[in-house]
Structures are given as structure tokens and as C-alpha cells.
Write a protein that holds these residues in place. Structure first.
Motif, PDB file in Angstrom:
ATOM      1  N   ARG A   8      23.754 -42.079   3.541  1.00  0.00           N
ATOM      2  CA  ARG A   8      24.828 -42.024   4.537  1.00  0.00           C
ATOM      3  C   ARG A   8      25.656 -40.754   4.353  1.00  0.00           C
ATOM      4  N   GLU A   9      25.947 -40.406   3.111  1.00  0.00           N
ATOM      5  CA  GLU A   9      26.728 -39.196   2.879  1.00  0.00           C
ATOM      6  C   GLU A   9      25.950 -37.958   3.322  1.00  0.00           C
ATOM      7  N   ARG A  12      26.191 -37.479   6.945  1.00  0.00           N
ATOM      8  CA  ARG A  12      27.471 -36.898   7.318  1.00  0.00           C
ATOM      9  C   ARG A  12      27.418 -35.366   7.184  1.00  0.00           C
ATOM     10  N   TYR A  13      26.616 -34.893   6.259  1.00  0.00           N
ATOM     11  CA  TYR A  13      26.541 -33.452   6.008  1.00  0.00           C
ATOM     12  C   TYR A  13      25.334 -32.812   6.694  1.00  0.00           C
TER      13      TYR A  13
ATOM     14  N   GLY B 121      32.804 -29.930   5.158  1.00  0.00           N
ATOM     15  CA  GLY B 121      32.611 -31.201   5.855  1.00  0.00           C
ATOM     16  C   GLY B 121      32.975 -31.209   7.329  1.00  0.00           C
ATOM     17  N   LYS B 123      32.307 -30.499  11.440  1.00  0.00           N
ATOM     18  CA  LYS B 123      31.253 -30.367  12.440  1.00  0.00           C
ATOM     19  C   LYS B 123      31.408 -29.023  13.146  1.00  0.00           C
TER      20      LYS B 123
END
Lengths: 262, 402
Positions: A8-9, A12-13, B121, B123
Motif C-alpha cells: 500500500r505504501e 502511494r509512491y 510524497g 502527486k
């Protein structure tokens, strides 16, 4: 479960993986005259050399397929695999500066090497399509298995890269082992010759190398218009999955020591 | 609700650990095989360190080099893991731990902003939104499409700080880096950090520049050798650090001074006496103060000259006075005694200071190197705002109306 949390992390990246892959491609071809054309030139030149040596001099049989496309269709996925590993393994050590100064999931770095190798793969693949048209290769529905092959191969490359790049932080020998190893590995895979050349009694042993059924399957679905040898491909997929899971969990276990040791 | 909880953290590093190649490790592996474990040596970079910082708070960390300041930041930003203890941080952590972390020298400023934003982190869309602000703050408009390998270190800092400060972090960690930038950018960065803090960003700031720490932070932490020496109100902690620093320097000075100077006279102690004759270490600005210098002269010293020097904690010399300049001829010294120097108004501003006393003979040749004494001055009845400067004038203000 920590595996799911890690994934999941990583998701996110994901943009970082794309961006870092793009950075690797950009940096690799910056200040070169041919630029991104090297992605084509490298496998193409190798194909020409192989054709001259193995087809003209040694007359290696190629199942009735013209040798240039016979070898190129294997070289493109092979070089994708080899580049993934040879650039992925030293990648963590190359990026010492960043690892000790800023946090992000560390697997981003070796994954981006594979991402960059994938860009080369796609470009080299365009030439393969050109050759398929040139040699009048009959395209069959088996071509739709291409993404499956790519996924299996990427899983294998990711597993090995994660394991070996982490080990390379502790023992810098690992990188050299793989540089030599990839040469040998190519001769153990059906790149310059056909699987048919392998004696039947060794076939299971030979096919235990996951890259053997993978390369063979590329050639079958793209050029020969045949289905892959399912039993071997399934075996390759299973081995690749195990290597992927093992490599990833080893990486995550060692990850917290990277900044202290590098 | 604290944004950072740093609970009982210890961090140990193994030293002399040979890593790098398998060959180097073969002897160690062999010893392991025959059951003899090689002796391992560790250093504790941090030992039982606890603190927490409230949301929107600012903590300054000070201490000598190698005290463990950067280790704290690395732990907070998850770059490294603690050996024991637990760390909780709330929200997005942005850290500027060293110059140009995450910059690739071959990529341009623009490409690096995107890459750095992604590492922190963000977007792509979020970086697009902030891009212009980042560039404007860094004042690098002209160089934004130049590879960063052609940037000066000051430009690196400007870009690095600008990215770290504009990603709207919940927690911002800033290491020494700002020292590299020029004065105007440093001021601008401090202003930006204050602005972020006022917008509920929690700031942890490591610096050797005590003034910046005092401006930025209400609370501070002073660590040395991996342990907390003092924590709490920034002014108390800064003072504690200054005293510690001066003591350390004095110890070094005394060691070196006494070695090559003949011991013809000793200054055994220095006392500060207030108006009532009570000994004090903390004095009030502007009050009558007596400095009492105890001496011991084994041999007779004819017409000695005393000199007294006061330095502020940062090394600024506030004054250097000599008895001869005041037209005073001292009597001969022999045996024990003391000299009193009476200040009608001790007009030094609040701060930490160090006093050094020298004794010379009548030909002005140094007989006794120095004796050091650290002291602290506070402003009486002042609990709002700090005066700056070194001089505390005694002024009678009068107000008139037409």
C-alpha cells in the motif's frame, strides 16, 4: 499484515517510481549523440553479430525461422531482463546520498531501474514489429499472451533485483557476481539457439531456469504462432512468484539497516 | 495533542564494522564458525532521549558537534530506525537534512523540483500547483532549466529549502543547511518557517546559530554525547548551552595556558558580589557589582598590572580593561589576598558572558595567563521582549506634552 502495508505504501509512491524511471532514462542518454536510439541499437547490433557468427559460420538451426528475427525476438526480452538486473543490483549503492538523507520506500530505487529498462524494451519492441512485417510473420491470437509473459518476467526481475540490491549494500561483490552471471545465464537460455537443441532427458532441468520457458514462449507466440509449452511456463511463473515474494521480504527486512551501513 | 512523540529513544551504531566485500568478512565468518564471536564495539548516538512537540510548536535542538542532533532528525524522518524506544509523528514529514538531498546533478532545476516533490510524497498535480511558488521563493527563475551540477552551494540550499517548505508539510525538519545561504535568504527562510509554524506546521530546527533558534522556537533541547542536558524554555536552554560551551573552552584554555607560563602568581578564584556583598553567579543589568579576584603570590611581585576581559558567549569582546590604563599603580603582591574591582553600574545586557583575568608584572610581561569565570546577566523586571546589543544603558526616560 506487513506485506500488504508495504504494498500500500509503495502504491502511494507510484508516481515516484514513474518519475525516477524517467529520470534514469533521461540521465542514461544525456550527453550521448544517439540518445534514446541506443535502446534500439544495442539489441539490433547484437542481433547482427549473432546472425553473422551463429547463423552464417556455425549454422545454428532456427526452426525454419529467419535467424535475424529468431534471435532478435529473444534478445529484446533477454536484454530487458539483463538490463533490469545489472542496473537494479548496484542502484541502491549508487544512490547512497539520497538513502541517507531522505525517506521514501527504498524499493522505489531498484524498481525504477526495471522501469527504465522497460522503456528500452518498448522501444526495441517497435523494431521487432517492423521486422515481423518485413519477414511476413503471420500474427496469431497467441500474441495476446504477451502481457502475461511480461508480468512473469518482471516478477522474476523484481525479486532478483530486490534481493541482490539489498545484499549488495552489505557485500559489494554481489554486483560483480551478477555481471558475470548474466553472461552465463544468457547461454543457459534459448537466446542464440532453439529449445529443440536441448536433449530430451535434460529438458526438465533446463526448463527449471525460469528464463528458458519465458524466452521460448515469446518466440512461440510472436514468431511461430504457437501456444507456449504450458507446463513449463506455469513452472516458470511459480518459481518467479516465489523469488518475487522472497526477494521482497528480504529487502524489507534489510531496509532499515541501509542508512546506517551505506 | 502532540504532533511528535519521541519516547525513550536510544540509537546505537556499530563502529569498526567491516563491510564492503565478502573477502573482508571471511575472517569474521570463520571466527563465528568456530564459535568465537568477534568483539563488537558500539557507540550510543542517543541514549534515553524523550521529548514531544505540540502541533504547531517549534523545537530548537542545540549541542556541540557529534552530540546526536542530526541523528534525531534522521530518526524523525524515518531514514533510520531507533535501537529502542518508540517514535510517533503525525502527518507528512518533510526534512531538509543535508544540502541537495535528492537532487540529481544532471537534471535541471525544474526536473529536480518534480523529482524531489515526488520523493517527499507529492502527486504530479500537487507539484504543478506549487511549482511557481517554489521557483519564486528560491529566486532561481533564470537558472531553472540549468542542470543543478552548475549551481553554487547557496543555490542548492535555496532550491532545497524552497521545495521542502512549499509542500505544506505537517512536520518540517531543518538541519544546519541554512548556514550555507546568504544572509537575506536566511532571513527569508526563517520568516517562511515562522509562517508555516503559525499555520500549524510543527517545526524541528537544528542550528548552531543560537539567535535563529531563539527567534524561531519557544522550546529547545540541548544535547551532548547523545543525552539531554537541558530542555524547556528556549532562553534557559540556550543559556545552559552557552555556559557549557564556555566551561569547555575554559578547561581547554587553562590546560594550555598554565603549561608555558611561569607560576609566579596564582589567581585562585573570581567572585561576583552584589550590592549587599552576597556572592552571585547571575547578575542584574545595570546594578552595582563588585568583582573580587583572589590571588596567591609565592614570591614578591612588584607593581603588578591586572587586566580583565569580558567576552560574550559568541566570542565578542565587550571590554578589556587594565589597571594601568586607569592610572592606578598596584601595590606589591606577596602571599594571599584579593583585589576588588567595583563597577558602579554593570551595564552589560542580558546574556551569558565569560570573564578572564590576567596578571602582568610592572614591565607588562604576562605572569599568570588567565583565570576564567562564566557568568550570566539578566534584565530585572523584564518579562516581555528581549533587548538586543551588549550595552544596557541606564536611561531616565521623560515624557512631555505640548
Amino acid at each position: 499484515m506487513s506485506f500488504l502495508r508495504n504494498i500500500r505504501e509503495l502504491i502511494r509512491y507510484r508516481e515516484l517510481v514513474f518519475m525516477w524511471s524517467a529520470r534514469s532514462v533521461k540521465v542514461r542518454y544525456k550527453q550521448t549523440l544517439l540518445g534514446i536510439l541506443w535502446a534500439i541499437f544495442r539489441p539490433f547490433a547484437t542481433m547482427v553479430v549473432f546472425t553473422v557468427i551463429f547463423s552464417k559460420f556455425f549454422q545454428v538451426p532456427s526452426e525454419g525461422i529467419p535467424y535475424p528475427i529468431f534471435s532478435y525476438s529473444a534478445l529484446v526480452p533477454w536484454m530487458f531482463f539483463a538490463t533490469s538486473i545489472t542496473t537494479g543490483v548496484p542502484s541502491l549503492v549508487y544512490n547512497i546520498g539520497i538513502v541517507t538523507k531522505i525517506y521514501f520506500p527504498r524499493e522505489v530505487i531498484p524498481l525504477s531501474s526495471i522501469g527504465a529498462a522497460f522503456v528500452d524494451f518498448v522501444i526495441a519492441f517497435i523494431i521487432l514489429i517492423g521486422m515481423m512485417i518485413f519477414y511476413n510473420v503471420a500474427i496469431t491470437l497467441w500474441i495476446f499472451l504477451l502481457p502475461v509473459l511480461i508480468v512473469i518476467q518482471v516478477m522474476l526481475a523484481v525479486g532478483i533485483s530486490l534481493f541482490a540490491s539489498a545484499a549488495n549494500v552489505f557485500y559489494r561483490d554481489v554486483r560483480f557476481i551478477f555481471e558475470v552471471g548474466m553472461q552465463l545465464w544468457m547461454y543457459l537460455s534459448p537466446v542464440i539457439y532453439s529449445v529443440e537443441a536441448v536433449p530430451q532427458k535434460f529438458i526438465w532441468l533446463y526448463m527449471a531456469n525460469p528464463m528458458a520457458p519465458i524466452i521460448d514462449s515469446y518466440r512461440r507466440i510472436l514468431i511461430a504462432g504457437q501456444p507456449p509449452q504450458w507446463k513449463f511456463l506455469i513452472m516458470a511463473a511459480s518459481i518467479s512468484l516465489v523469488i518475487f515474494l522472497g526477494g521482497y521480504s528480504y529487502f524489507k527486512k534489510m531496509e532499515e539497516k541501509f542508512a546506517d551501513i551505506i | 495533542m502532540p504532533a511528535i512523540v519521541f519516547n525513550n529513544i536510544s540509537k546505537k551504531y556499530e563502529i569498526g564494522l567491516r563491510l564492503g566485500s565478502i573477502r573482508d568478512n571471511i575472517p569474521m565468518m570463520l571466527r563465528k564458525l568456530i564459535g568465537r564471536n568477534p568483539k563488537r564495539e558500539y557507540i550510543w548516538a542517543l541514549k534515553d532521549v524523550s521529548f514531544d512537540v505540540d502541533r504547531g510548536g517549534a523545537l530548537g535542538i542545540i549541542g556541540p558537534n557529534g552530540a546526536g542532533k542530526t541523528t534525531i532528525l534522521k530518526l524523525l524522518s524515518r531514514i533510520t530506525k531507533p535501537t529502542s524506544g518508540t517514535i510517533k509523528t503525525e502527518g507528512r514529514v518533510s526534512a531538509l537534512i543535508e544540502l541537495g538531498a535528492g537532487f540529481h546533478p544532471d537534471l535541471t532545476g525544474r526536473e529536480n523540483i518534480y523529482l524531489n516533490g515526488a520523493i517527499l510524497g507529492l502527486k504530479k498535480r500537487e507539484i504543478d500547483e506549487r511549482f511557481d511558488k517554489i521557483v519564486a521563493f528560491s529566486e532561481l527563475e533564470k537558472f531553472i532549466d540549468t542542470p543543478v551540477k552548475y549551481y553554487s552551494s547557496g543555490m542548492h540550499v535555496r532550491l532545497g529549502f524552497s521545495v521542502a517548505a512549499h509542500i505544506n508539510p505537517d512536520i518540517l525538519l531543518i538541519d544546519e543547511v541554512l548556514a550555507v545561504g546568504d544572509m537575506s535568504f536566511k532571513r527569508k527562510s526563517l520568516k517562511k518557517m515562522t509562517e508555516l509554524r503559525n499555520n500549524d506546521t510543527t517545526v524541528v530546527f537544528v542550528s548552531h546559530d543560537l539567535r535563529s533558534i531563539e527567534i524561531m522556537c519557544k522550546e529547545a533541547l540541548f544535547i551532548a554525547n547523545g543525552r539531554i542536558i537541558s530542555k524547556g524554555d528556549v532562553r534557559d536552554v540556550v543559556t545552559a548551552y552557552q555556559m557549557y560551551d564556555m566551561e569547555r573552552i575554559n578547561v581547554m584554555r587553562e590546560k594550555s595556558d598554565t603549561s608555558d607560563i611561569p607560576d609566579e602568581v596564582f589567581i585562585t578564584d573570581i567572585h561576583f558580589l552584589d550590592i549587599n556583598g552576597n556572592e552571585r553567579d547571575t547578575l542584574y543589568s545595570g546594578e552595582k557589582t563588585t568583582v573580587r579576584i583572589d590571588y596567591y603570590a609565592p614570591k614578591r611581585i612588584e607593581k603588578p598590572i591586572f587586566a580583565m576581559k569580558v567576552e560574550r558567549a559568541d566570542g565578542l569582546i565587550c571590554f578589556l580593561v587594565r589597571t594601568r590604563h586607569s592610572g592606578i599603580v598596584m601595590e606589591d603582591l606577596e602571599g594571599e589576598g584579593h583585589i576588588d574591582a567595583e563597577f558602579e553600574n554593570f551595564n552589560l545586557n542580558a546574556g551569558s558572558y565569560n570573564m578572564q583575568v590576567f596578571v602582568n608584572d610592572s614591565k607588562d610581561i604576562l605572569l599568570y595567563g588567565s583565570r576564567n569565570k562564566s557568568f550570566r546577566i539578566i534584565n530585572k523586571d523584564v518579562d516581555f521582549g528581549i533587548n538586543s546589543g551588549i550595552y544596557f544603558p541606564g536611561i531616565n526616560w521623560r515624557q512631555f506634552r505640548k
